[in-house]
Design a protein around this motif. Sequence first.
Motif, PDB file in Angstrom:
ATOM      1  N   UNK A  23       0.837  -1.209   0.000  1.00 29.25           N
ATOM      2  CA  UNK A  23       0.000   0.000   0.000  1.00 29.25           C
ATOM      3  C   UNK A  23       0.874   1.262   0.000  1.00 29.25           C
ATOM      4  N   UNK A  24       1.936   1.243   0.814  1.00 33.85           N
ATOM      5  CA  UNK A  24       2.840   2.392   0.880  1.00 33.85           C
ATOM      6  C   UNK A  24       3.557   2.601  -0.449  1.00 33.85           C
ATOM      7  N   UNK A  25       3.959   1.506  -1.093  1.00 37.21           N
ATOM      8  CA  UNK A  25       4.645   1.613  -2.377  1.00 37.21           C
ATOM      9  C   UNK A  25       3.706   2.191  -3.435  1.00 37.21           C
ATOM     10  N   UNK A  26       2.460   1.739  -3.436  1.00 42.52           N
ATOM     11  CA  UNK A  26       1.474   2.278  -4.379  1.00 42.52           C
ATOM     12  C   UNK A  26       1.296   3.769  -4.155  1.00 42.52           C
ATOM     13  N   UNK A  27       1.198   4.182  -2.899  1.00 36.07           N
ATOM     14  CA  UNK A  27       1.021   5.607  -2.592  1.00 36.07           C
ATOM     15  C   UNK A  27       2.244   6.421  -3.002  1.00 36.07           C
ATOM     16  N   UNK A  28       3.438   5.871  -2.811  1.00 34.79           N
ATOM     17  CA  UNK A  28       4.661   6.571  -3.230  1.00 34.79           C
ATOM     18  C   UNK A  28       4.651   6.835  -4.730  1.00 34.79           C
ATOM     19  N   UNK A  29       4.365   5.795  -5.500  1.00 38.42           N
ATOM     20  CA  UNK A  29       4.365   5.921  -6.960  1.00 38.42           C
ATOM     21  C   UNK A  29       3.210   6.802  -7.420  1.00 38.42           C
ATOM     22  N   UNK A  30       2.039   6.615  -6.818  1.00 37.98           N
ATOM     23  CA  UNK A  30       0.869   7.413  -7.198  1.00 37.98           C
ATOM     24  C   UNK A  30       1.099   8.890  -6.915  1.00 37.98           C
ATOM     25  N   UNK A  31       1.761   9.195  -5.820  1.00 45.97           N
ATOM     26  CA  UNK A  31       2.076  10.592  -5.498  1.00 45.97           C
ATOM     27  C   UNK A  31       2.911  11.212  -6.601  1.00 45.97           C
ATOM     28  N   UNK A  32       3.947  10.503  -7.029  1.00 46.38           N
ATOM     29  CA  UNK A  32       4.811  11.028  -8.084  1.00 46.38           C
ATOM     30  C   UNK A  32       4.057  11.171  -9.411  1.00 46.38           C
ATOM     31  N   UNK A  33       3.224  10.194  -9.731  1.00 46.22           N
ATOM     32  CA  UNK A  33       2.518  10.223 -11.011  1.00 46.22           C
ATOM     33  C   UNK A  33       1.434  11.301 -11.050  1.00 46.22           C
ATOM     34  N   UNK A  34       0.667  11.438  -9.979  1.00 51.96           N
ATOM     35  CA  UNK A  34      -0.345  12.491  -9.935  1.00 51.96           C
ATOM     36  C   UNK A  34       0.312  13.869  -9.965  1.00 51.96           C
ATOM     37  N   UNK A  72      -3.788   9.710  -1.589  1.00 50.45           N
ATOM     38  CA  UNK A  72      -2.535  10.439  -1.791  1.00 50.45           C
ATOM     39  C   UNK A  72      -2.606  11.800  -1.106  1.00 50.45           C
ATOM     40  N   UNK A  73      -3.723  12.501  -1.278  1.00 56.26           N
ATOM     41  CA  UNK A  73      -3.894  13.805  -0.626  1.00 56.26           C
ATOM     42  C   UNK A  73      -3.900  13.663   0.890  1.00 56.26           C
ATOM     43  N   UNK A  74      -4.592  12.657   1.390  1.00 59.75           N
ATOM     44  CA  UNK A  74      -4.669  12.454   2.839  1.00 59.75           C
ATOM     45  C   UNK A  74      -3.285  12.238   3.435  1.00 59.75           C
ATOM     46  N   UNK A  75      -2.471  11.445   2.765  1.00 57.55           N
ATOM     47  CA  UNK A  75      -1.118  11.209   3.278  1.00 57.55           C
ATOM     48  C   UNK A  75      -0.275  12.469   3.176  1.00 57.55           C
ATOM     49  N   UNK A  76      -0.408  13.213   2.066  1.00 56.06           N
ATOM     50  CA  UNK A  76       0.388  14.432   1.882  1.00 56.06           C
ATOM     51  C   UNK A  76       0.050  15.478   2.937  1.00 56.06           C
ATOM     52  N   UNK A 110       9.252  23.609   0.970  1.00 55.81           N
ATOM     53  CA  UNK A 110      10.484  23.467   0.179  1.00 55.81           C
ATOM     54  C   UNK A 110      10.860  22.000   0.009  1.00 55.81           C
ATOM     55  N   UNK A 111      10.701  21.217   1.071  1.00 52.08           N
ATOM     56  CA  UNK A 111      11.088  19.805   1.024  1.00 52.08           C
ATOM     57  C   UNK A 111      10.082  18.930   0.283  1.00 52.08           C
ATOM     58  N   UNK A 112       8.862  19.413   0.086  1.00 51.48           N
ATOM     59  CA  UNK A 112       7.805  18.587  -0.504  1.00 51.48           C
ATOM     60  C   UNK A 112       7.162  19.281  -1.712  1.00 51.48           C
ATOM     61  N   UNK A 113       7.914  19.442  -2.796  1.00 57.39           N
ATOM     62  CA  UNK A 113       7.334  20.083  -3.983  1.00 57.39           C
ATOM     63  C   UNK A 113       6.157  19.307  -4.560  1.00 57.39           C
ATOM     64  N   UNK A 114       6.130  17.974  -4.369  1.00 62.55           N
ATOM     65  CA  UNK A 114       4.979  17.197  -4.839  1.00 62.55           C
ATOM     66  C   UNK A 114       3.699  17.614  -4.119  1.00 62.55           C
ATOM     67  N   UNK A 115       3.815  17.976  -2.849  1.00 61.96           N
ATOM     68  CA  UNK A 115       2.659  18.457  -2.093  1.00 61.96           C
ATOM     69  C   UNK A 115       2.097  19.717  -2.739  1.00 61.96           C
ATOM     70  N   UNK A 116       2.976  20.621  -3.147  1.00 60.22           N
ATOM     71  CA  UNK A 116       2.546  21.859  -3.790  1.00 60.22           C
ATOM     72  C   UNK A 116       1.809  21.558  -5.086  1.00 60.22           C
ATOM     73  N   UNK A 117       2.349  20.637  -5.869  1.00 60.49           N
ATOM     74  CA  UNK A 117       1.697  20.291  -7.135  1.00 60.49           C
ATOM     75  C   UNK A 117       0.358  19.602  -6.904  1.00 60.49           C
ATOM     76  N   UNK A 118       0.292  18.732  -5.912  1.00 58.26           N
ATOM     77  CA  UNK A 118      -0.964  18.035  -5.614  1.00 58.26           C
ATOM     78  C   UNK A 118      -2.052  19.014  -5.177  1.00 58.26           C
TER      79      UNK A 118
END
Length: 223
Positions: A23-34, A72-76, A110-118
Amino acid sequence: MTSVEEPARPGERERVRDAARTRAEILDVATREFARAGYDGARVDEIAALTRTTKRMIYYYFGGKEQLFTAVLERAYGVIREAEQELDVDHLDPVAAIRRLAEVTFDHHERHPDFIRLVSIENIHGARHIAASGKLGRMGSPALDVIRRILAAGQSSGLFTADVDAVDLHAMISAFCFFRVSNRHTFGALFGRDLVDADRREHYRTMLGDMVIAYLTAERAAD
């Protein structure tokens, strides 16, 4: 006679650990892809191909693309809420405390640019996933409670002259931190300055604190 719950067998424990890792691996990859392709552009098939699982397994764990993006949003959001909960400023004076709170947001974004994009992507979609998430609704923002305590202490001590709403101050801090990451490329193309240049990092970090303190301590004209 009191019954004792039978402990999980070794095989069962391993299956639980495997499920959590998957589940964690799916969320990691999904975060990057979204974050890379947006909600509409991301494909569950591609996410499955980049993990050690299948599209069917993703649907088993999350239910579908909508639910996966919500997870993905909930974890971010959970990451920054955890940082806010760990913030300890009660031993600081109000000026130092509000500066420290601003720095936590600055560092996180700064450390979580994926969060900004999401978050940008979710705004494009009218925050419908956040609105549908019971978990995010219950999460709240620990930072607001901290801000309220700091503002109350600053006003009672006379250090803060402004009558400021905690949500407004939170928005002010978030706006600077968010813009610095989200608009890095357009700002750089227009003005020739990289807002996340490592050499200017402390300049912007200090500037944010100075800006907030100046707002809280400014003399207000009488109505």
